[in-house]
Every structure is written in structure tokens, then in C-alpha cells.
Scaffold this motif. Structure first.
Motif, PDB file in Angstrom:
ATOM      1  N   ARG A  30       0.835  -1.152  -0.010  1.00 40.30           N
ATOM      2  CA  ARG A  30      -0.107  -0.111  -0.091  1.00 40.30           C
ATOM      3  C   ARG A  30       1.085   1.342   0.216  1.00 40.30           C
ATOM      4  N   THR A  31       1.855   1.139   0.833  1.00 40.56           N
ATOM      5  CA  THR A  31       2.807   2.358   0.937  1.00 40.56           C
ATOM      6  C   THR A  31       3.550   2.295  -0.479  1.00 40.56           C
ATOM      7  N   ALA A  32       4.190   1.356  -0.726  1.00 40.12           N
ATOM      8  CA  ALA A  32       5.079   1.275  -1.669  1.00 40.12           C
ATOM      9  C   ALA A  32       4.683   1.760  -3.186  1.00 40.12           C
ATOM     10  N   LYS A  33       3.351   1.410  -3.496  1.00 37.86           N
ATOM     11  CA  LYS A  33       2.424   1.966  -4.724  1.00 37.86           C
ATOM     12  C   LYS A  33       2.745   3.419  -5.060  1.00 37.86           C
ATOM     13  N   ARG A  34       2.533   4.005  -3.641  1.00 42.34           N
ATOM     14  CA  ARG A  34       2.492   5.638  -3.768  1.00 42.34           C
ATOM     15  C   ARG A  34       3.872   6.101  -4.400  1.00 42.34           C
ATOM     16  N   LEU A  35       4.983   5.199  -4.337  1.00 38.77           N
ATOM     17  CA  LEU A  35       5.961   5.465  -4.899  1.00 38.77           C
ATOM     18  C   LEU A  35       6.393   5.510  -6.484  1.00 38.77           C
ATOM     19  N   ILE A  36       5.427   5.058  -7.023  1.00 37.36           N
ATOM     20  CA  ILE A  36       5.529   4.719  -8.539  1.00 37.36           C
ATOM     21  C   ILE A  36       5.425   5.916  -9.172  1.00 37.36           C
ATOM     22  N   GLY A  37       6.331   6.366  -9.813  1.00 41.00           N
ATOM     23  CA  GLY A  37       6.546   7.388 -10.501  1.00 41.00           C
ATOM     24  C   GLY A  37       7.759   8.322 -10.055  1.00 41.00           C
ATOM     25  N   ALA A  38       8.099   7.792  -8.837  1.00 42.04           N
ATOM     26  CA  ALA A  38       9.333   8.492  -7.907  1.00 42.04           C
ATOM     27  C   ALA A  38      10.712   7.889  -8.858  1.00 42.04           C
ATOM     28  N   CYS A  39      11.554   9.093  -8.513  1.00 41.46           N
ATOM     29  CA  CYS A  39      13.081   8.778  -9.241  1.00 41.46           C
ATOM     30  C   CYS A  39      13.916   8.631  -7.831  1.00 41.46           C
ATOM     31  N   PRO A  40      14.032   7.401  -7.355  1.00 42.18           N
ATOM     32  CA  PRO A  40      14.882   7.478  -6.029  1.00 42.18           C
ATOM     33  C   PRO A  40      16.255   7.776  -6.170  1.00 42.18           C
ATOM     34  N   ALA A  41      16.786   8.628  -5.517  1.00 42.13           N
ATOM     35  CA  ALA A  41      18.504   8.881  -5.571  1.00 42.13           C
ATOM     36  C   ALA A  41      18.975   7.892  -4.857  1.00 42.13           C
ATOM     37  N   ASP A  42      18.562   7.220  -3.681  1.00 39.64           N
ATOM     38  CA  ASP A  42      19.300   6.211  -2.985  1.00 39.64           C
ATOM     39  C   ASP A  42      18.554   4.950  -2.899  1.00 39.64           C
ATOM     40  N   LEU A  43      19.201   4.127  -3.839  1.00 36.12           N
ATOM     41  CA  LEU A  43      18.633   2.790  -3.876  1.00 36.12           C
ATOM     42  C   LEU A  43      18.921   1.629  -2.721  1.00 36.12           C
ATOM     43  N   GLU A  44      19.971   2.227  -1.984  1.00 30.71           N
ATOM     44  CA  GLU A  44      20.368   1.463  -0.732  1.00 30.71           C
ATOM     45  C   GLU A  44      19.228   1.603   0.394  1.00 30.71           C
ATOM     46  N   ALA A  45      18.874   3.040   0.354  1.00 29.74           N
ATOM     47  CA  ALA A  45      17.656   3.156   1.355  1.00 29.74           C
ATOM     48  C   ALA A  45      16.470   2.429   0.862  1.00 29.74           C
ATOM     49  N   LEU A  46      16.245   2.461  -0.337  1.00 32.56           N
ATOM     50  CA  LEU A  46      14.779   1.786  -1.045  1.00 32.56           C
ATOM     51  C   LEU A  46      15.123   0.297  -0.689  1.00 32.56           C
ATOM     52  N   ALA A  47      16.205  -0.330  -0.627  1.00 31.88           N
ATOM     53  CA  ALA A  47      16.247  -1.598  -0.446  1.00 31.88           C
ATOM     54  C   ALA A  47      16.337  -2.061   1.170  1.00 31.88           C
ATOM     55  N   ASP A  48      16.544  -1.195   2.149  1.00 35.51           N
ATOM     56  CA  ASP A  48      16.720  -1.445   3.377  1.00 35.51           C
ATOM     57  C   ASP A  48      15.348  -1.192   4.025  1.00 35.51           C
ATOM     58  N   PRO A  49      14.644  -2.561   4.416  1.00 34.98           N
ATOM     59  CA  PRO A  49      13.529  -2.266   5.020  1.00 34.98           C
ATOM     60  C   PRO A  49      13.363  -1.819   6.661  1.00 34.98           C
ATOM     61  N   ALA A  50      14.644  -1.545   7.152  1.00 32.39           N
ATOM     62  CA  ALA A  50      14.719  -0.826   8.177  1.00 32.39           C
ATOM     63  C   ALA A  50      14.460   0.663   8.192  1.00 32.39           C
ATOM     64  N   ARG A  51      14.717   0.961   6.838  1.00 34.44           N
ATOM     65  CA  ARG A  51      14.673   2.583   6.629  1.00 34.44           C
ATOM     66  C   ARG A  51      13.253   2.842   5.924  1.00 34.44           C
ATOM     67  N   GLU A  52      12.397   3.886   6.462  1.00 36.26           N
ATOM     68  CA  GLU A  52      11.138   4.123   5.769  1.00 36.26           C
ATOM     69  C   GLU A  52      11.165   4.697   4.599  1.00 36.26           C
ATOM     70  N   LEU A  53      10.064   3.950   3.780  1.00 35.76           N
ATOM     71  CA  LEU A  53       9.841   4.391   2.647  1.00 35.76           C
ATOM     72  C   LEU A  53       9.090   5.594   2.365  1.00 35.76           C
ATOM     73  N   LYS A  54       9.965   6.505   1.594  1.00 34.36           N
ATOM     74  CA  LYS A  54       9.543   7.976   1.410  1.00 34.36           C
ATOM     75  C   LYS A  54       9.546   8.229   0.078  1.00 34.36           C
ATOM     76  N   ILE A  55       8.389   9.251  -0.093  1.00 40.64           N
ATOM     77  CA  ILE A  55       8.380   9.713  -1.337  1.00 40.64           C
ATOM     78  C   ILE A  55       9.008  11.322  -1.482  1.00 40.64           C
ATOM     79  N   GLU A  56      10.265  10.914  -2.010  1.00 42.10           N
ATOM     80  CA  GLU A  56      11.186  12.040  -2.362  1.00 42.10           C
ATOM     81  C   GLU A  56      10.677  13.235  -3.070  1.00 42.10           C
ATOM     82  N   ALA A  57      11.014  14.594  -2.834  1.00 43.54           N
ATOM     83  CA  ALA A  57      10.469  15.682  -3.612  1.00 43.54           C
ATOM     84  C   ALA A  57      11.131  15.747  -4.907  1.00 43.54           C
TER      85      ALA A  57
END
Ligand SMILES: Cc1cc2nc3c(=O)[nH]c(=O)nc-3n(C[C@H](O)[C@H](O)[C@H](O)COP(=O)(O)OP(=O)(O)OC[C@H]3O[C@@H](n4cnc5c(N)ncnc54)[C@H](O)[C@@H]3O)c2cc1C
Length: 412
Positions: free
Chosen positions: A385-412
Motif C-alpha cells: 500500500r505504501t510502496a505503490k505510492r512511490l510509483i513514478g518517483a525517481c529515488p536517488a538512494d537505492l540502498e535506502a529503498l532496499a533497506d526494510p529498516a528505513r522508512e519508504l519515503k516519497i522524495e520531492a
């Protein structure tokens, strides 16, 4: 665009009483159309759900009684005339009539083709031969269930979604199962490599014998009735008490092609409102090579969510067309206790796995050109549900995206 339907003396005929056809019929009524609505289906059954056919219907006697798509009497309540067990054989576009196999002609102001797909058949394992099963409809599922009940070894030809769901069901029933897949991995068209690998391991752990990179070179009936001897391209021979072929489907475009509508092998070509090259004829669901305004290109989807959404969209468009169709693709699959949900693209040029597949629960982000274009969730519906909201985003930090300990955030 043709004038929307509005008058009680007008009629809509829908060919194909599957999910898309049903949703189109319901939507036409919900949009307030007061005229005649006729739903023609060649199967004898009232519209029913196909996803359980490779899962609960195979595993559980009687489950088929609970798969109707519409509560009893609901279609009659909506004033939808059902013609079941009736096949449409021709369309007379000049007279605006559909002809059924028994000769009846039904006049239409608008026609919706919701004819879905049929299974692709292999010449060496012909549909209808004893012990050979293809799975598309309820009758196919009941015949396969009866064969699985007798036990023995099942050979599944094709390691796609349907083949792997059947393999899981066969194991649940205690049948031995061998899967023969031509490609280098399972579910290659529908799943990212990380998901294929995860499912492959689980099928092995459940005792499925998975053969990749091989085809069935020859097949001959064995001595015992319904059993087959399959010679693989590797030279090996496999004996099986029954064979299921799951090598894909092709859209039922014949009616559209024969009356001169624009078709391609991939489907009946329609615009963002479902209209074909004839503005009085529409196509919906799996048969339609539809314009998806979200991507600005034509696409055909073989998924439940699309058939439901597109059928509804086309039904509404007949009466009150507002917006072109805009939906990301999505599907799910259930195998053993694994639930896979995919939204957007199922694989990217870069796939980022979040979580540890060994723990049986993870996400995979699918990136194309640095943008998240899709997400797969394995036993992770809540995270999806949260992850779907990231569709369309261009994440700069792929390591953060891969790390379940870090929050899934929509970057500006
Ligand atoms: C076994 C199985 C399991 C599935 N599991 C999943 C799943 O887990 N998740 C998922 O997302 N999707 C799943 N799907 C896919 C999903 O069910 C389909 O994409 C969806 O049913 C397509 O709906 P449709 O109405 O477009 O076509 P269909 O369901 O194919 O309906 C078309 C209907 O039109 C009828 N018809 C065709 N030609 C004529 C004619 N000339 N005259 C009259 N009637 C005609 C056909 O008999 C059929 O009843 C599964 C499909 C199958 C077969």
C-alpha cells in the motif's frame, strides 16, 4: 465520437459474459441507460470468476458453487437479458445486428465485444485428447480436478502463472508434479527474476520437479488410459498420468476481424473509451488492445483487475464518456501460502529487492530509466500500500529503498 446512449428505444448488446462483459452491463445500467441490455455468452454458466479455477476449485470439491460474479437474480434486477449457452457467430455492421449460432439476430445501437481469450494449443497435445487438459473455463477446471483426484504424476507444460498455480494445487492434492518450461526461469513474462527465483525454490521445496530450458519434442499416449509419455528436447522421457498445457492464450478477435474492424494479433484495437474502428462497436477486457492514457500507448492485459476496470469503463463510456482509460496494470497470484501482488510493470531495467526473500516476505521495486514503474509484493500486502505510492518517483538512494529498516519515503 458517437453520441452517448440515452433513450429507452436504444439497445446495447454485449458479446462475452465473462468479467469484462458483466461489468460493462452493470456499468451501462449504473450510468442510467434506460434501454435494452443483452449479454450473450457461449458458456452455459452465469458469469463466474476465473482466478479460483487454478486454485480453490481444483483443491476443494464444491468451491465452484461460490464463484458467481453476480448474486442470484441481480442481473435480472438490473434488467439485463442473459443469453447463455449461445455463441455469436457474425456481426452485420451495416444492419447493426449480431447473429447467434442458432440463427437469432439481435439488433444493437452499440455492441461491446468482451470475448476474452482462448488457450493456445499444442498440436502434439491436442485439446480434447484423453488425459490432456487446458485450463480456461469452469468445465476445464472440473475435468482437471477429477483427473487430479485419481493421483499419480501430473506433467505441467509451461511454467507461467497458470502452470505454477496448477502445480501448487496438484501438490496440495498429493499428486507428483513435473513442470516443463522452455525458458530459463519460471513466470518470466509476469514476474521479476527475484520473484521467479523465490517461487522456484518454494516449488522445489514442495516437491515439484522443475525442468527449465526444455520443451516437449514428442508426446504419445501410454498404455494406461489418459496417461502420456513425453519426450523432452533434452532427450529425457517423462511418464505422466495427466498433462496440463499452460502455454498462454490468444485473444478471441475472430468476430471483430471477420466484420472488418481493425484488429492485430494482440487484440481488437480500441481507443481510450473502448471504441473500435467502428464508433458503434466497442471492445472491453482481455480481448481489447486498448489505449491506456496513463502510458499513452496501446496494451493488452490478461488480468482480473484490468478486465473488471476496463469493462466498467467501457460500459460507462457508452452512456457518459468522461475520461480516457487510465489504469496501471496489476495482478495477483496465489501459490501454496504465497500471495504475490504486482502493480505497474512486473520487471524493470533495475530491480531493487527490499527485504530478505529467505524470510518469505519482501518487495521488489521495478525501475526503468531511474523511475519506479512497478512494485511486486510477496506476502507483503500492507507494505505494498505504501510502496505503490512511490510509483513514478525517481529515488536517488537505492540502498535506502532496499533497506526494510528505513522508512519508504516519497522524495520531492
Ligand atoms: C485459470 C485462471 C486463473 C486466473 N487467475 C488470475 C489471478 O489469480 N489473478 C489475475 O489477476 N488474473 C487471473 N486470471 C485472469 C483473469 O481471470 C482474466 O484476465 C479475466 O477473466 C478476463 O476477463 P474477460 O471478461 O476479458 O474475458 P473472459 O473471462 O475470457 O470472458 C470472455 C467470455 O466470452 C465468451 N465468448 C467468447 N467468444 C464468444 C462468442 N463468440 N459468443 C459468445 N460468447 C463468447 C467466452 O466463452 C467467455 O466466457 C486467471 C485466468 C484463468 C483462466
Amino acid at each position: 465520437m458517437i453520441e452517448p446512449l440515452a433513450r429507452p428505444d436504444q439497445s446495447v448488446v454485449i458479446v462475452g459474459a465473462g468479467l469484462a462483459g458483466l461489468r460493462a452491463a452493470e456499468a451501462v445500467r449504473e450510468a442510467g441507460f434506460p434501454g435494452r441490455v443483452v449479454l450473450v455468452g457461449e458458456e452455459a454458466h452465469e458469469p463466474y470468476d476465473r482466478p479460483p479455477l487454478s486454485k480453490a476449485v481444483l483443491q476443494e470439491e464444491g468451491h465452484e458453487r461460490g464463484i458467481a460474479l453476480s448474486p442470484e437474480g441481480a442481473l435480472a434486477g438490473l434488467g439485463v437479458e442473459l443469453r447463455l449457452g449461445r455463441r455469436a457467430v457474425a456481426i452485420d455492421r451495416k444492419a447493426r445486428e449480431v447473429e447467434l449460432a442458432d440463427g437469432e439476430r439481435i439488433a444493437y445501437d452499440r455492441l461491446v465485444l468482451a470475448t476474452g481469450s482462448r488457450v493456445r494449443a499444442l498440436d502434439i497435445l491436442p485439446p480434447g485428447a484423453a488425459g490432456v487438459h487446458y485450463l480456461r473455463g469452469l468445465d476445464d477446471a472440473l475435468a482437471l480436478r477429477a483427473a487430479l483426484k485419481t493421483g499419480g504424476r501430473l506433467a505441467v507444460v509451461g511454467g507461467g502463472v497458470i502452470g505454477m498455480e496448477v502445480a501448487a494445487s496438484a501438490r496440495a492434492l498429493g499428486c507428483e508434479c513435473v513442470v516443463i518450461e522452455a525458458g530459463p526461469r519460471l513466470m518470466a513474462r509476469a514476474a521479476a527474476p527475484a520473484v521467479s527465483t523465490f517461487l522456484h525454490k518454494r516449488h522445489l521445496a514442495e516437491g515439484v520437479d522443475v525442468r527449465l530450458g526444455v520443451t516437449v519434442a514428442a508426446a504419445e499416449p501410454s498404455a494406461s488410459p489418459g496417461a502420456w509419455r513425453l519426450r523432452l528436447s533434452s532427450g529425457e522421457t517423462i511418464e505422466a498420468q495427466a498433462v496440463v498445457v499452460g502455454v498462454g492464450v490468444s485473444p478471441n478477435i475472430d468476430l471483430a476481424r471477420d466484420c472488418g474492424l481493425e484488429v492485430r494479433p494482440e487484440g481488437v484495437v480500441v481507443d481510450g473509451f473502448g471504441a473500435t474502428s467502428d464508433p458503434a462497436v466497442y471492445a472491453a477486457g482481455e480481448v481489447a488492445l486498448h489505449l491506456n492514457d496513463l502510458y499513452g500507448r496501446h496494451d493488452r492485459q490478461e488480468t482480473w483487475a484490468h478486465a473488471a476496470a476496463h469493462g466498467q469503463h467501457v460500459g460507462e463510456a457508452l452512456v457518459s464518456p468522461t475520461q480516457a482509460y487510465r489504469q496501471p496494470p496489476s495482478y495477483w497470484s496465489d501459490q501454496y501460502d504465497i500471495n504475490l501482488q504486482v502493480t505497474g510493470l512486473a520487471t524493470g531495467d533495475t530491480d531493487v529487492v527490499r527485504g530478505d526473500p529467505a524470510l518469505g516476505r519482501f518487495l521488489v521495486f521495478h525501475l526503468a530509466g531511474g523511475r519506479i514503474e512497478g512494485v511486486s509484493a510477496v506476502n507483503a500486502v500492507r507494505e505494498l500500500r505504501t510502496a505503490k505510492r512511490l510509483i513514478g518517483a525517481c529515488p536517488a538512494d537505492l540502498e535506502a529503498l532496499a533497506d526494510p529498516a528505513r522508512e519508504l519515503k516519497i522524495e520531492a
